[in-house]
Write a protein that holds these residues in place. Sequence first.
Motif, PDB file in Angstrom:
ATOM      1  N   TYR A  12      12.603  40.056  38.743  1.00  9.03           N
ATOM      2  CA  TYR A  12      11.611  41.004  38.381  1.00  9.03           C
ATOM      3  C   TYR A  12      12.324  42.135  37.314  1.00  9.03           C
ATOM      4  N   LEU A  13      13.631  42.175  37.562  1.00  6.80           N
ATOM      5  CA  LEU A  13      14.375  43.128  36.717  1.00  6.80           C
ATOM      6  C   LEU A  13      15.301  42.344  35.671  1.00  6.80           C
ATOM      7  N   GLY A  14      15.423  41.027  35.801  1.00  6.04           N
ATOM      8  CA  GLY A  14      16.285  40.344  34.559  1.00  6.04           C
ATOM      9  C   GLY A  14      17.966  40.790  34.806  1.00  6.04           C
ATOM     10  N   ALA A  16      19.010  43.670  34.452  1.00  2.00           N
ATOM     11  CA  ALA A  16      19.267  45.033  35.275  1.00  2.00           C
ATOM     12  C   ALA A  16      19.456  44.977  36.667  1.00  2.00           C
ATOM     13  N   MET A  55       9.566  51.306  36.877  1.00  6.54           N
ATOM     14  CA  MET A  55       9.904  50.597  35.712  1.00  6.54           C
ATOM     15  C   MET A  55       8.683  49.445  36.012  1.00  6.54           C
TER      16      MET A  55
ATOM     17  N   GLU B 233       2.047  47.163  29.681  1.00  7.68           N
ATOM     18  CA  GLU B 233       1.720  46.036  30.975  1.00  7.68           C
ATOM     19  C   GLU B 233       1.961  44.643  30.215  1.00  7.68           C
ATOM     20  N   VAL B 234       2.925  43.884  30.809  1.00  2.00           N
ATOM     21  CA  VAL B 234       2.825  42.327  30.315  1.00  2.00           C
ATOM     22  C   VAL B 234       2.275  41.714  31.183  1.00  2.00           C
ATOM     23  N   SER B 250       8.496  40.305  30.516  1.00  6.71           N
ATOM     24  CA  SER B 250       8.048  41.276  31.745  1.00  6.71           C
ATOM     25  C   SER B 250       9.366  41.759  32.132  1.00  6.71           C
ATOM     26  N   ARG B 251      10.426  40.811  32.375  1.00  5.55           N
ATOM     27  CA  ARG B 251      11.683  40.893  33.037  1.00  5.55           C
ATOM     28  C   ARG B 251      12.406  41.945  31.881  1.00  5.55           C
ATOM     29  N   THR B 254      11.394  45.386  31.830  1.00  5.76           N
ATOM     30  CA  THR B 254      11.570  45.994  33.084  1.00  5.76           C
ATOM     31  C   THR B 254      13.387  46.506  32.951  1.00  5.76           C
ATOM     32  N   ALA B 255      13.926  45.821  32.464  1.00  3.27           N
ATOM     33  CA  ALA B 255      15.340  46.039  32.427  1.00  3.27           C
ATOM     34  C   ALA B 255      15.652  46.903  31.684  1.00  3.27           C
ATOM     35  N   LYS B 257      13.769  49.434  30.541  1.00  2.00           N
ATOM     36  CA  LYS B 257      13.201  50.769  31.229  1.00  2.00           C
ATOM     37  C   LYS B 257      14.260  51.426  31.950  1.00  2.00           C
ATOM     38  N   PHE B 258      14.748  50.360  33.090  1.00  3.52           N
ATOM     39  CA  PHE B 258      15.674  50.797  33.970  1.00  3.52           C
ATOM     40  C   PHE B 258      17.076  51.402  33.233  1.00  3.52           C
TER      41      PHE B 258
END
Lengths: 72, 278
Positions: A12-14, A16, A55, B233-234, B250-251, B254-255, B257-258
Amino acid sequence: MHAKLVALCKTYLGPAAESFLERMYKIYLKAEASAVGPAHMKELAEGVAVSAIRMMTADKANELSKKIMALR
Amino acid sequence: MNFLTKPTIANKLRWGAAGVIALVATLSGIGGYAVSTLRNGAFDATRVGGRLNAVSLEIQVHNLEAQRRVKNYLEAVPKLGPEKAREEFLDEAQFEIHEIETLAAKAVTLAPTAEKRAKFEKIAVSVKTFEQSLDAVVAANSPASVEAYEAAAEQLHENAEDGEVAGRESSQKSLQDITRIGDRSMAFQWGISIFGLLCAMVAGKLFSMAILGPVEHLKEVAENVSLGNLDIEVRRFSNDELGDLADSFSRMVTAVKFFRFEVEELQEEAGLKAGGKA
């Protein structure tokens, strides 16, 4: 358990995933990665459901939370 | 799931190509069938109508020739005598009568309907009567036999004319049939061509949407992220390589963004500390 959580969160976060989990352990479990066990999964899942929404979409956040819960 | 049913782009291309080939083969088959039907219909129409018309005209020609020769014979008998007159005119008349018999029999086999068949059967009967009455005239040459001959000749002539009309009608009907089959075949071909064109357009549109749709979306995502907009949104459109690529995007988003949140938090903490020290 930490390795399993990292493998799950990577989908989900790769890149990160590790940083995200360490942050979650610090905020919600007040524990180090090596101390995380099955007993922590419920609390961790609830915390992830709240934090991950910043996120990703709500659906994906809930999905990740449920999968963490299933690791108990 | 076996090799050909896995939802990869390569398999979609393979199935798409197979579909196109099947569509082209089907349309070709239908077109070929239409042409074949037209050819067979035209062939039948020509065989029946054209030939029957030709045979009926031949019957009439031989009939007129036979009657002319018999007339010449009857006129020549007082001048040349019966033997000489027979040699001069009657043998040829017999030949013409025989030809009419043969042609009438042929026309009966060619006639497409019972009604037309009956007309040519009448010719076959009346030519026999004609021949018998002619034999009687040759044998006796009495007024009664001549009268009977003339009646038989008249009947044969009428029947031959009816046969000619039947032949002409058959020929006209054949032409009408050929025209009708041709028009129908042309309409069919147009219909098949338009249908094929519509199918190809729809298939092309669906195919391009299946491939280009996801690519357009990922392009939009990449553009947004590169310009700093991470709130996009992907979406995953399909279970193939493009779907997997969407998951990877998408990953990554998200990364990013984090990490941005982490940086913002660190900057806040650093700002607060600096404020505190001051």
